[in-house]
Scaffold this motif. Structure first.
Motif, PDB file in Angstrom:
ATOM      1  N   ARG A  51      35.951  47.113  43.002  1.00  8.66           N
ATOM      2  CA  ARG A  51      36.559  45.981  42.309  1.00  8.66           C
ATOM      3  C   ARG A  51      37.755  45.406  43.056  1.00  8.66           C
ATOM      4  O   ARG A  51      38.099  44.236  42.886  1.00  8.66           O
TER       5      ARG A  51
ATOM      6  N   LEU B 286      37.157  42.225  45.059  1.00  9.58           N
ATOM      7  CA  LEU B 286      37.253  40.936  44.360  1.00  9.58           C
ATOM      8  C   LEU B 286      38.600  40.777  43.665  1.00  9.58           C
ATOM      9  O   LEU B 286      38.858  39.765  43.033  1.00  9.58           O
TER      10      LEU B 286
ATOM     11  N   ILE C 250      39.624  42.285  40.943  1.00  6.37           N
ATOM     12  CA  ILE C 250      39.489  42.206  39.490  1.00  6.37           C
ATOM     13  C   ILE C 250      39.776  43.586  38.897  1.00  6.37           C
ATOM     14  O   ILE C 250      39.059  44.081  38.039  1.00  6.37           O
ATOM     15  N   LEU C 251      40.875  44.164  39.330  1.00  5.44           N
ATOM     16  CA  LEU C 251      41.272  45.477  38.830  1.00  5.44           C
ATOM     17  C   LEU C 251      41.976  45.312  37.487  1.00  5.44           C
ATOM     18  O   LEU C 251      42.420  44.222  37.146  1.00  5.44           O
TER      19      LEU C 251
END
Lengths: 342, 589
Positions: B49, B52, B54-55
């Motif tokens: 992740r 991207l 998107i943590l």
């Protein structure tokens, strides 16, 4: 077509519910021993006013209060003929108010649509305030935005309505020259609609709308925030993010849409809560809604008036629930296609 | 040519705590698949992740570089702004997730959700994007793309939803696809088909794939490069042939040993003797009536039909099938929590030679006794233990209900049970959240055992667990069975798990048993196309034995698509015939 069938189905269940409600209302109102007229007759006899007794006796037979309860019910609703033929709720005759000595229809006439108006305004206010604040509080959860919104919300919940009303009247009048009390300038009462009358009503409605709507808005905001927070942690939000969707659009399209269901489902509950919750406010603010009439009628066992007002509130509730149910079907495909697929 | 994506010394942590991903490096080339392998908590999901960005909000990427060398030049994604990242997401690098149901919005049509990607990145309107989306739908295997465009996710099966997810990830023609456990939530036959689809799309487009998985079998079927992670660190990395052929690290070797496999069988097993049956399901059919609302007609669904099963005392009968095959309904009927339709009955034999009791027709006293002797172990150890009860309370509650012993006795018994399942009796005072998934499943087993039952019904007891933990739980169940002379009715979707523990296997599909035999017979001589598909779809951690997709496709479809001999439609299934002693197949004569 599915939707049309559902609408028809829902309408008939509403009528059925209304019928059950009418029985409940009638029974409950007749639970306390005696009625307005027998109380009055007893009182007149004690004070020795014979001519009054005659009139009361006449009204008793006129409105069939001397008959068994079930017959009274049937006559009241209009299922069976009374002393003057079929003349009940169904036929549009709402009965006689003994307290005000006028037909019920005449008394509540104006109050009915003013009630609807005030409460619709309050509901609108609730939604307009709660929607942006709730979404904002959830999107910026645990920041000062969230805390401020929460604080204002709890303040709105905790302040007694009538107190808020008095405060607002005082300051509203002092700084904005807002009118105090009532729903219109007394000169327009009983007058036909005119532009000036509408303006007067709108001006008078500002404070009541605010007062009646605040606590509802605060509660709704907190609920929406909680729903949104639940939705924000769902995987489909992550998917949308991984698509490259911008945060504001993402919020509006996915989680808000999901969090909207309870919001819509609340329409039905909101209406009656506001009508009954605003009785006190209406008395304090001198609003010509049906609230004060309900209070007076219940106090003096004025049964036809009380029963009519209760039926009216029930009708509002049922219509509200029907609207929200139908909106849900339109909004949520899972309800629309329920039973199909997984 | 430089790799298209290079992760260099990436470290991720939460707050002031120790990093949870430490110094992770790998790179992947265009057209290649890299597998990130590890168990839960290994940091593989955080790592993928972070590409991207998107943590979760609290996670910080503390150091390292993620270099993406796409067609628009090389950038370090860690330095990219949120705005730049939005250009990358879904466009140049896209992602598919584990749970296709929960990862798609249930309120929007699939067409809308997929076309949105083109709207964001190409500025196309919904209708302008439609042609491309329909094309993509066709590529991912939708027979009727127009219908898929109009459908909502809940109208589709899990496999179809995952195809829609893949279409969504692929529609903008990304250069890198990240797949986070894309098939873990799917049935094994569907998994095989979805994996095949990803491979085919990769060949067509030349994209790079990062595949996150815990399953070495999936790795063997998909990857050229492997990175094995444990506790946030890379344990072993290299070419798949090397890592899978000769694992150098102990941890990789451990994963290998734990991976369940369908064994090679040299000869069929002898037929099971049936002289001491403990549980007997006789002609069980269960129909549910779905009432969706007052204005719709109720729908009748038959969950299982004409099921005849016998559990032999001290043995394990496994029921295997995909989701929706009716296996859980069978278990619920067997336990008496559902009543079978008229004509079916379940008999319980408390002891050898004793009179059988009809499970659905008992007196209250008989029922209480039956509940002591038949217990259940559930699938999800996270939700089957109350988070507000201490282990001691959870373990003594059954004895409490059945009024067995006094407080001290119950406590001793609870401690004994903990020891039996390999936990420390000191843990009695703790709450379930203090335990790992495997430990919790041990607790549920301990709870089921406190009443000294004779029959244990296990409903997918290991499918929520990591492979190495699954291995331990299976060993535990075997030990307890042999030690306490228990009989198991074991429900599973995984033939490889069943291969190990079962004495007899019944394969279910579409509510009926299609084949039934001891496991060795089943693997030596599978007859039914669905059984063959199940066996073929099992991913083996051996690169020389890839999944045979054709064999899977033949048997995994609807019963109407099976070869003439086995085909049926709806309720008129052929009878179950005995091919050889102890081996039954549902086929036309």
């Amino acid at each position: 077509m599915m939707f049309l069938r559902y609408a028809v189905y829902r309408f008939f269940t509403m009528l059925l519910t209304l019928w059950v409600v009418s029985i409940l209302v009638f029974v409950i109102i007749n639970l306390p021993p005696g009625d307005y007229l027998s109380n009055q007759i007893a009182e007149l006899r004690a004070t020795g006013q014979a001519e009054g007794v005659a009139k009361a006796e006449f009204l008793r037979t006129e409105y069939a209060l001397d008959r068994p309860l079930w017959e009274q019910y049937l006559i009241w609703v209009g299922f069976s003929p009374g002393p003057n033929g079929f003349s009940g709720l169904i036929q549009g005759d709402f009965g006689w108010s003994f307290e005000f000595d006028r037909p019920v229809g005449e008394i509540v006439g104006d109050a009915l649509w003013l009630t609807v108006l005030v409460n619709l305004a309050a509901v609108l206010f609730v939604y307009l305030i709660a929607l942006p604040l709730g979404v904002l509080a959830a999107a910026k959860s645990e920041t000062w935005v969230d805390y401020t919104a929460g604080f204002v919300g709890y303040l709105g919940l905790a302040t007694p309505n009538f107190l808020l009303a008095l405060i607002l009247f005082y300051y509203g009048h002092k700084y904005f020259n807002l009118p105090i009390g009532g729903l219109m300038d007394p000169v327009y009462e009983g007058q036909p609609m005119s532009w000036l009358k509408v303006k007067s009503i709108l001006l008078h409605m500002i404070v009541p709308t605010f007062v009646i709507g605040t606590s509802g808005a605060a509660a709704m905001m907190q609920r929406l925030r909680a729903n949104m927070l639940d939705e924000l942690s769902k995987p489909y939000v992550e998917t949308a993010k991984a698509k490259g969707l911008a945060p504001a659009k993402l919020l509006a399209k996915y989680p808000l849409r999901m969090a909207f269901n309870p919001f819509v489902a609340d329409i039905g509950n909101l209406l009656p809560a506001m009508v009954s919750g605003s009785v006190l406010v209406s008395v304090v603010l001198g609003l010509q809604t049906i609230g004060p009439y309900l209070l007076a009628a219940l106090k003096s066992q004025d049964q036809f008036l009380a029963a009519f007002v209760l039926m009216f509130v029930a009708l509002l509730t049922l219509i509200g629930t029907m609207i929200s149910d139908m909106l849900l079907v339109l909004l949520d495909p899972r309800i629309r296609y329920g039973g199909r697929g997984a | 040519m430089p790799p298209i994506l290079e992760v260099d010394a990436l470290t991720i942590g939460f707050g002031n705590a120790e990093p949870v991903v430490r110094d992770v490096s790998f790179s992947v080339n265009a057209g290649e698949t890299l597998a990130l392998v590890g168990e839960s908590g290994s940091g593989k999901t955080l790592t993928c992740r972070s590409v991207l960005k998107i943590l979760p909000e609290a996670a910080q990427m503390r150091s390292g570089r993620i270099t993406f060398a796409g067609s628009s030049g090389a950038v370090n994604l860690l330095d990219a702004s949120e705005r730049q990242m939005r250009q990358v997401r879904g466009n140049q690098i896209s992602m598919i997730f584990q749970e296709p149901m929960r990862s798609l919005s249930p309120l929007h049509r699939l067409g809308n959700q997929v076309a949105e990607v083109l709207h964001i990145h190409r500025g196309l309107s919904l209708s302008a994007a439609k042609r491309e989306v329909l094309e993509q739908f066709e590529k991912v295997g939708f027979v009727d793309p127009e219908r898929a465009w109009r459908s909502y996710p809940f109208e589709m099966s899990g496999g179809m939803r995952q195809r829609a997810m893949i279409a969504m990830a692929m529609v903008a023609k990304p250069e890198v696809l990240i797949a986070d456990e894309p098939t873990t939530a799917l049935d094994v036959t569907t998994q095989a088909q979805v994996l095949g689809l990803i491979r085919k799309l990769q060949q067509d487009t030349g994209m790079a794939v990062i595949l996150v998985t815990h399953d070495l079998g999936v790795v063997a079927n998909m990857a050229q490069q492997v990175v094995v992670m444990n506790k946030g660190r890379v344990m072993e990395a290299g070419r798949a042939t090397d890592v899978l052929g000769a694992p150098a690290h102990r941890y990789t070797a451990k994963l290998f040993a734990a991976a369940p496999m369908i064994p090679e069988v040299a000869k069929p097993a002898r037929a099971m003797a049936r002289d001491d049956v403990i549980l007997d399901l006789h002609n069980v059919t269960k129909t549910f009536t779905l009432r969706a609302g007052g204005w719709r007609k109720p729908v009748q669904v038959t969950a299982c039909r004409d099921v005849n099963l016998q559990v032999e005392r001290g043995k394990t009968l496994a029921v295997v099938g995909e989701s929706g095959s009716g296996k859980t309904t069978c278990a619920r009927v067997a336990l008496g929590s559902e009543r079978p339709d008229a004509g079916g009955e379940v008999l319980f034999h408390p002891g050898s030679g004793q009179d059988p009791l009809p499970v659905h027709d008992m007196t209250t006293a008989q029922r209480t006794a039956f509940q002591r002797e038949a217990q259940m172990v559930f699938q999800d150890p996270y939700s089957s233990l109350s988070p507000r009860m201490r282990v001691l309370d959870a373990l003594t509650e059954p004895m409490d209900i059945h009024k067995i012993g006094n407080r001290a006795d119950r406590r001793d018994k609870a401690a004994e049970m903990l020891r039996l399942v390999g936990l420390n009796p000191d843990m009695l005072g703790r709450y379930p959240h203090a335990f790992s998934g495997g430990q919790r499943q041990r607790l549920s087993i301990a709870r089921a055992l406190t009443l000294d039952p004779k029959l244990l019904i296990c409903d997918e007891p290991t499918s929520a667990l990591d492979v190495s933990v699954q291995e331990q739980i299976l060993t535990l169940l075997e030990d307890i069975r042999d030690h306490a002379q228990l009989s198991y009715l074991f429900i599973s979707h995984d033939l490889a798990v069943v291969a190990r523990i079962a004495d007899e296997v019944a394969v279910m599909r579409a509510g009926v048993i299609v084949e039934q035999a001891p496991p060795d017979t089943l693997f030596y001589n599978p007859q039914h196309p669905y059984t063959k598909a199940l066996i073929a779809a099992q991913p083996e951690p051996d690169m020389s034995r890839p999944i045979d997709l054709q064999l899977v496709a033949k048997g995994a479809g609807a019963p109407t698509s099976w070869p003439e001999m086995f085909r049926f439609d709806g309720p008129d299934a052929p009878a179950l015939r005995e091919l050889e002693p102890g081996h039954m197949v549902r086929c036309h004569a």
